[in-house]
Design a protein around this motif. Structure first.
Motif, PDB file in Angstrom:
ATOM      1  N   ASP A  37       0.851  -1.189   0.000  1.00 34.07           N
ATOM      2  CA  ASP A  37       0.000   0.000   0.000  1.00 34.07           C
ATOM      3  C   ASP A  37       0.891   1.244   0.000  1.00 34.07           C
ATOM      4  N   SER A  38       0.282   2.410  -0.072  1.00 33.29           N
ATOM      5  CA  SER A  38       1.055   3.651  -0.203  1.00 33.29           C
ATOM      6  C   SER A  38       1.957   3.906   1.014  1.00 33.29           C
ATOM      7  N   ILE A  39       1.538   3.485   2.189  1.00 29.40           N
ATOM      8  CA  ILE A  39       2.367   3.674   3.382  1.00 29.40           C
ATOM      9  C   ILE A  39       3.608   2.788   3.307  1.00 29.40           C
ATOM     10  N   GLN A  40       3.435   1.524   2.926  1.00 30.69           N
ATOM     11  CA  GLN A  40       4.580   0.624   2.791  1.00 30.69           C
ATOM     12  C   GLN A  40       5.556   1.147   1.738  1.00 30.69           C
ATOM     13  N   ILE A  41       5.023   1.609   0.610  1.00 29.57           N
ATOM     14  CA  ILE A  41       5.882   2.138  -0.442  1.00 29.57           C
ATOM     15  C   ILE A  41       6.651   3.356   0.055  1.00 29.57           C
ATOM     16  N   SER A  42       5.981   4.247   0.791  1.00 33.55           N
ATOM     17  CA  SER A  42       6.668   5.438   1.307  1.00 33.55           C
ATOM     18  C   SER A  42       7.777   5.064   2.298  1.00 33.55           C
ATOM     19  N   GLN A  43       7.677   3.875   2.902  1.00 35.32           N
ATOM     20  CA  GLN A  43       8.702   3.384   3.819  1.00 35.32           C
ATOM     21  C   GLN A  43       9.738   2.514   3.103  1.00 35.32           C
ATOM     22  N   GLY A  44       9.583   2.353   1.776  1.00 36.78           N
ATOM     23  CA  GLY A  44      10.544   1.595   0.986  1.00 36.78           C
ATOM     24  C   GLY A  44      10.302   0.099   0.950  1.00 36.78           C
ATOM     25  N   ILE A  57      16.410 -11.982  -5.839  1.00 33.08           N
ATOM     26  CA  ILE A  57      16.983 -10.643  -5.985  1.00 33.08           C
ATOM     27  C   ILE A  57      17.831 -10.393  -4.749  1.00 33.08           C
ATOM     28  N   SER A  58      19.080 -10.047  -4.962  1.00 33.45           N
ATOM     29  CA  SER A  58      19.999  -9.892  -3.836  1.00 33.45           C
ATOM     30  C   SER A  58      20.092  -8.436  -3.377  1.00 33.45           C
ATOM     31  N   ASP A  59      20.608  -8.281  -2.142  1.00 38.42           N
ATOM     32  CA  ASP A  59      20.866  -6.943  -1.617  1.00 38.42           C
ATOM     33  C   ASP A  59      21.791  -6.196  -2.582  1.00 38.42           C
ATOM     34  N   ASN A  60      21.634  -4.901  -2.658  1.00 34.95           N
ATOM     35  CA  ASN A  60      22.389  -3.996  -3.528  1.00 34.95           C
ATOM     36  C   ASN A  60      21.981  -4.075  -4.994  1.00 34.95           C
ATOM     37  N   SER A  61      20.976  -4.901  -5.312  1.00 33.55           N
ATOM     38  CA  SER A  61      20.415  -4.866  -6.662  1.00 33.55           C
ATOM     39  C   SER A  61      19.621  -3.576  -6.804  1.00 33.55           C
ATOM     40  N   ILE A  62      19.482  -3.132  -8.038  1.00 33.28           N
ATOM     41  CA  ILE A  62      18.638  -1.976  -8.346  1.00 33.28           C
ATOM     42  C   ILE A  62      17.416  -2.518  -9.068  1.00 33.28           C
ATOM     43  N   ILE A  63      16.229  -2.205  -8.561  1.00 33.57           N
ATOM     44  CA  ILE A  63      15.007  -2.680  -9.204  1.00 33.57           C
ATOM     45  C   ILE A  63      14.316  -1.527  -9.921  1.00 33.57           C
ATOM     46  N   VAL A  64      13.759  -1.838 -11.079  1.00 29.90           N
ATOM     47  CA  VAL A  64      12.969  -0.877 -11.842  1.00 29.90           C
ATOM     48  C   VAL A  64      11.695  -1.574 -12.285  1.00 29.90           C
ATOM     49  N   GLY A  70       5.431   3.507 -10.849  1.00 30.21           N
ATOM     50  CA  GLY A  70       6.771   3.236 -11.339  1.00 30.21           C
ATOM     51  C   GLY A  70       7.772   3.425 -10.213  1.00 30.21           C
ATOM     52  N   PHE A  71       8.942   2.798 -10.353  1.00 34.76           N
ATOM     53  CA  PHE A  71       9.934   2.883  -9.282  1.00 34.76           C
ATOM     54  C   PHE A  71      11.331   2.594  -9.806  1.00 34.76           C
ATOM     55  N   LEU A  72      12.281   3.128  -9.100  1.00 27.51           N
ATOM     56  CA  LEU A  72      13.717   2.912  -9.297  1.00 27.51           C
ATOM     57  C   LEU A  72      14.299   2.910  -7.888  1.00 27.51           C
ATOM     58  N   ASN A  83       4.608 -17.322  -2.622  1.00 29.17           N
ATOM     59  CA  ASN A  83       4.735 -16.645  -3.918  1.00 29.17           C
ATOM     60  C   ASN A  83       4.938 -15.142  -3.764  1.00 29.17           C
ATOM     61  N   ASN A  84       5.202 -14.677  -2.559  1.00 30.37           N
ATOM     62  CA  ASN A  84       5.408 -13.250  -2.312  1.00 30.37           C
ATOM     63  C   ASN A  84       6.893 -12.941  -2.124  1.00 30.37           C
ATOM     64  N   LEU A  85       7.312 -11.890  -2.781  1.00 31.92           N
ATOM     65  CA  LEU A  85       8.675 -11.374  -2.653  1.00 31.92           C
ATOM     66  C   LEU A  85       8.587 -10.016  -1.984  1.00 31.92           C
ATOM     67  N   THR A  86       9.258  -9.853  -0.844  1.00 33.33           N
ATOM     68  CA  THR A  86       9.290  -8.576  -0.138  1.00 33.33           C
ATOM     69  C   THR A  86      10.684  -7.987  -0.277  1.00 33.33           C
ATOM     70  N   LEU A  87      10.728  -6.736  -0.724  1.00 28.90           N
ATOM     71  CA  LEU A  87      11.994  -6.030  -0.910  1.00 28.90           C
ATOM     72  C   LEU A  87      11.997  -4.773  -0.056  1.00 28.90           C
ATOM     73  N   ASN A  88      12.988  -4.624   0.796  1.00 26.49           N
ATOM     74  CA  ASN A  88      13.210  -3.383   1.537  1.00 26.49           C
ATOM     75  C   ASN A  88      14.179  -2.566   0.698  1.00 26.49           C
ATOM     76  N   THR A  89      13.876  -1.295   0.519  1.00 22.88           N
ATOM     77  CA  THR A  89      14.625  -0.503  -0.448  1.00 22.88           C
ATOM     78  C   THR A  89      14.922   0.911   0.059  1.00 22.88           C
ATOM     79  N   THR A  90      15.849   1.547  -0.655  1.00 22.42           N
ATOM     80  CA  THR A  90      16.110   2.978  -0.521  1.00 22.42           C
ATOM     81  C   THR A  90      16.090   3.561  -1.936  1.00 22.42           C
ATOM     82  N   ASP A  91      16.084   4.870  -2.024  1.00 23.79           N
ATOM     83  CA  ASP A  91      16.060   5.518  -3.335  1.00 23.79           C
ATOM     84  C   ASP A  91      17.301   5.170  -4.144  1.00 23.79           C
ATOM     85  N   ALA A  92      17.136   5.075  -5.448  1.00 28.44           N
ATOM     86  CA  ALA A  92      18.248   4.864  -6.377  1.00 28.44           C
ATOM     87  C   ALA A  92      18.221   5.998  -7.398  1.00 28.44           C
TER      88      ALA A  92
END
Length: 112
Positions: A37-44, A57-64, A70-72, A83-92
């Motif tokens: 949801d939008s809150i999770q996305i705002s938290q990365g 997908i490994s740590d330090n990968s860049i996802i688009v 849309g996201f980078l 079947n769920n993939l959870t990715l914690n992210t920061t801005d790229a």
């Protein structure tokens, strides 16, 4: 020689300066359903549901991707549950996905 039409002039990059995508860039294709949801996305936190086994997908990968708005993003942590993939992210940035090169683009437009 530059290509030209009424709105865009594109000069090719100097020889030897072709842009290349870095090897750690992963595209999240449209078969992955964004569950965050939008809150999770705002938290990365990006949660994707796949019909089959999610990709690794490994740590330090860049996802688009184009899901949602849309996201980078740079991956800082991953987990798979069923079947769920959870990715914690920061801005790229574009520098995170492109090897050094040249891109020359001039846009010409008018306001009517």
């Amino acid at each position: 020689m530059a290509a030209k039409d009424d709105n865009v002039i594109v000069n090719p990059p100097p020889a030897g300066n072709d842009l290349k995508i870095k090897g750690n860039v992963k595209t999240i294709d449209t078969s992955a359903v964004l569950q965050s949801d939008s809150i999770q996305i705002s938290q990365g936190t990006y949660i994707f549901q796949y019909q089959n086994t999610p990709p690794t997908i490994s740590d330090n990968s860049i996802i688009v991707g184009i899901q949602g708005e849309g996201f980078l993003m740079k991956v800082t942590g991953t987990s798979i549950s069923g079947n769920n993939l959870t990715l914690n992210t920061t801005d790229a940035t574009m520098e995170d996905i492109l090897n050094p090169g040249a891109l020359i683009l001039i846009l010409i437009f008018s306001i009517r």
